[in-house]
Scaffold this active site. Structure first.
Site, PDB file in Angstrom:
ATOM      1  N   ALA A  91       0.778  -1.240   0.000  1.00  0.00           N
ATOM      2  CA  ALA A  91       0.000   0.000   0.000  1.00  0.00           C
ATOM      3  C   ALA A  91       0.814   1.296   0.000  1.00  0.00           C
ATOM      4  O   ALA A  91       0.346   2.305  -0.525  1.00  0.00           O
ATOM      5  CB  ALA A  91      -0.941  -0.008   1.202  1.00  0.00           C
ATOM      6  N   ALA A  92       1.988   1.314   0.640  1.00  0.00           N
ATOM      7  CA  ALA A  92       2.725   2.574   0.796  1.00  0.00           C
ATOM      8  C   ALA A  92       3.137   3.132  -0.566  1.00  0.00           C
ATOM      9  O   ALA A  92       3.463   2.361  -1.463  1.00  0.00           O
ATOM     10  CB  ALA A  92       3.956   2.347   1.669  1.00  0.00           C
ATOM     11  N   GLY A 115       0.436   5.140  -0.271  1.00  0.00           N
ATOM     12  CA  GLY A 115      -0.986   5.320   0.017  1.00  0.00           C
ATOM     13  C   GLY A 115      -1.808   6.011  -1.059  1.00  0.00           C
ATOM     14  O   GLY A 115      -2.968   6.330  -0.825  1.00  0.00           O
ATOM     15  N   SER A 116      -1.234   6.242  -2.238  1.00  0.00           N
ATOM     16  CA  SER A 116      -2.001   6.909  -3.304  1.00  0.00           C
ATOM     17  C   SER A 116      -3.245   6.100  -3.655  1.00  0.00           C
ATOM     18  O   SER A 116      -4.365   6.632  -3.677  1.00  0.00           O
ATOM     19  CB  SER A 116      -1.141   7.063  -4.559  1.00  0.00           C
ATOM     20  OG  SER A 116       0.053   7.707  -4.241  1.00  0.00           O
ATOM     21  N   ASP A 150       1.928  -2.987   4.083  1.00  0.00           N
ATOM     22  CA  ASP A 150       3.192  -2.814   3.364  1.00  0.00           C
ATOM     23  C   ASP A 150       4.296  -3.478   4.164  1.00  0.00           C
ATOM     24  O   ASP A 150       4.311  -3.418   5.391  1.00  0.00           O
ATOM     25  CB  ASP A 150       3.512  -1.337   3.131  1.00  0.00           C
ATOM     26  CG  ASP A 150       4.421  -1.171   1.918  1.00  0.00           C
ATOM     27  OD1 ASP A 150       3.906  -0.933   0.814  1.00  0.00           O
ATOM     28  OD2 ASP A 150       5.652  -1.338   2.079  1.00  0.00           O
ATOM     29  N   ASP A 194       4.832  -9.297   5.663  1.00  0.00           N
ATOM     30  CA  ASP A 194       5.223  -9.853   4.372  1.00  0.00           C
ATOM     31  C   ASP A 194       3.985 -10.548   3.799  1.00  0.00           C
ATOM     32  O   ASP A 194       3.440 -11.471   4.417  1.00  0.00           O
ATOM     33  CB  ASP A 194       6.361 -10.864   4.592  1.00  0.00           C
ATOM     34  CG  ASP A 194       6.943 -11.364   3.274  1.00  0.00           C
ATOM     35  OD1 ASP A 194       6.192 -11.465   2.281  1.00  0.00           O
ATOM     36  OD2 ASP A 194       8.144 -11.664   3.248  1.00  0.00           O
ATOM     37  N   ASP A 243      -0.312  -3.938  -6.172  1.00  0.00           N
ATOM     38  CA  ASP A 243       0.553  -3.075  -6.977  1.00  0.00           C
ATOM     39  C   ASP A 243       1.967  -3.461  -6.560  1.00  0.00           C
ATOM     40  O   ASP A 243       2.503  -2.959  -5.573  1.00  0.00           O
ATOM     41  CB  ASP A 243       0.244  -1.602  -6.676  1.00  0.00           C
ATOM     42  CG  ASP A 243       1.003  -0.662  -7.593  1.00  0.00           C
ATOM     43  OD1 ASP A 243       0.960  -0.878  -8.817  1.00  0.00           O
ATOM     44  OD2 ASP A 243       1.654   0.271  -7.098  1.00  0.00           O
ATOM     45  N   CYS A 251       4.528  -0.564 -12.438  1.00  0.00           N
ATOM     46  CA  CYS A 251       4.845   0.625 -13.234  1.00  0.00           C
ATOM     47  C   CYS A 251       6.116   0.339 -14.023  1.00  0.00           C
ATOM     48  O   CYS A 251       7.066   1.110 -13.978  1.00  0.00           O
ATOM     49  CB  CYS A 251       4.962   1.866 -12.357  1.00  0.00           C
ATOM     50  SG  CYS A 251       6.180   1.729 -11.052  1.00  0.00           S
TER      51      CYS A 251
END
Lengths: 300, 136
Positions: free
Chosen positions: A111-112, A114-115, A134, A161, A176, A229
């Site tokens: 998550a970090a 947090g966007s 995270d 983890d 992500d 990404c």
């Protein structure tokens, strides 16, 4: 300066001469309305009052682009009514918006900072439960700051983890995954200097473990997005292909009217991936003036 | 006790939070979060709404989110004072509020928390939230 090895690696896959030129241009500033605290109508009116030109995205009414670099110096940013976020990073939550609106238990697995988490909390209308996990403790502080600023009430932060995550049945999982980040080179050109093909293989091994675990955490009928990404097929289609070989997963088609998406590749350097990975989407920077991204939507 | 304090001090109705659960964390921290958590090793269970050691201190994040429900002890600032507050300055001010914690507002926006005593408004915005604001 783009490394020659990078150009050589992607010249065939990117199939468009605008790719490398686009990577050397500056990314426009983009942000999202935080619907926990505001509405896009209010944001449009406020920015018009300041004389700041913003452009609302036709494919997502809460997303805006501005040529003004001072978005962060607005009252709305201070109040957490807007969240500065790359356009492509808004896509994983957007493609499962309907599912998020009805979900009671959601996991944002990596998550970090947090966007996506703040976007998910807003799409859930601050209801149900959102587990924001995270592995990196050093990044949890930024995650906490952003969630508090956004006014997220339904979000529980954990620091574990994912591979050893306690078994629960989630309605939606957002994965992500940590990646080689080639797609954010327009934002951070240092990545050109540190780019190294070997990093891709290390990430790919970890991503294959994460995607299987994330899938196992879904309830029957639940939905997951897998995203990175990066451009490397080893971290994208190959990882999704690995899930298909290990589990009975279904890859859904993704459509985003008004935003150009390219289908996943089924071939990369002598490797063949299952035909279903064509349902995944690649986002090339030159097509929508964004960063690079990859998204798969998986149903159990 | 925390939600009762918000109702008593600011007029923010306790009933508004019935969908959520109050959790007590370390160092007097109070969080408002989902009804159930059912998992160990939680770093934070929702929104940090107050710290209560000697007295209850609301967080600016809480007041930004729920300040619109308040009916009293709201301190309305002028535009120049609002800018200075967001930058982190204390302000000398003539205020129509009881001494103690107040909700700082500007033109219908709830900016955060401050402590008012003897005409001095002590800034309670966390350092990480303070910033220069050019457009307001």
């Amino acid at each position: 300066m783009i490394p020659d090895a990078f150009k050589k690696r992607y010249s065939e896959l990117a199939d468009d001469s605008g790719f490398f030129a686009c990577l050397e241009t500056i990314l426009p500033k983009s942000f999202r309305t935080n619907t926990i605290k505001s509405s896009s109508l209010e944001i449009r009116e406020r920015f018009a009052g300041y004389g700041i030109a913003i452009k609302q995205m036709p494919w997502y009414g809460d997303a805006f682009v501005s040529q003004t670099p001072e978005i962060g110096a607005t009252l709305e940013h201070f109040l957490g009514k807007i969240y500065i976020q790359e356009l492509v990073s808004m896509i994983p939550a957007l493609v499962v918006k309907k599912e998020l609106e009805n979900a009671s238990l959601v996991l944002d697995a990596c998550a970090a900072p947090g966007s996506k988490t703040t976007q998910i909390a807003a799409m859930m209308k601050n209801r149900g439960r959102l587990i924001a996990n995270d592995l990196s403790y050093s990044r949890i502080k930024a995650l906490q700051f952003n969630l508090q600023k956004a006014g997220a009430l339904n979000t529980i932060i954990t620091n574990q983890d994912l591979r050893f995550f306690p078994n629960q049945q989630y309605d939606v999982v957002i994965l992500d995954a940590p990646c080689s980040s080639e797609g954010i080179m327009r934002k951070n050109d240092k990545l050109f200097r540190t780019w190294n093909e070997k990093k891709i293989y290390g990430h790919s091994r970890l991503q294959k473990q994460l995607i299987v675990k994330a899938f196992d955490l879904l309830r029957e009928g639940g939905v997951m997005t897998y995203s990175t990404c990066t451009f490397a097929p080893e971290e994208n289609e190959e990882v999704v292909g690995h899930l298909l070989s290990e589990r009975n997963a279904k890859i859904e088609k993704i459509q985003l009217p008004g935003f150009k998406l390219s289908k996943g590749t089924t071939e990369w350097r002598k490797n063949q991936y299952p035909p279903e990975v064509e349902n995944c989407v690649r986002i090339w920077p030159q097509h929508n003036d964004t960063g690079g991204f990859f998204v798969a939507m998986v149903v159990k | 006790m925390i939600l009762e304090y918000f109702e008593d001090r600011f007029g923010i109705p306790k009933a508004h939070f019935s969908e959520y659960q109050l959790y007590q964390g370390h160092k007097g921290k109070y969080y408002l979060g989902p009804k159930t958590i059912d998992r160990p090793q939680v770093i934070s269970p929702g929104l940090l709404i107050a710290r209560a050691e000697k007295q209850v201190k609301p967080t600016s994040n809480f007041l930004q989110l729920f300040g619109h429900l308040a009916t009293k002890n709201i301190l309305e600032l002028s535009k120049p004072d609002a800018k200075r507050y967001i930058e982190g300055y204390d302000l000398r001010i003539e205020a129509n509020a009881d001494p103690g914690y107040v909700i700082v507002s500007y033109s219908g926006n709830f900016l955060g928390c401050a402590f008012l005593k003897d005409g001095l408004m002590t800034n309670n915005l966390p350092k990480a939230k303070r910033q220069q604001v050019k457009y307001l």
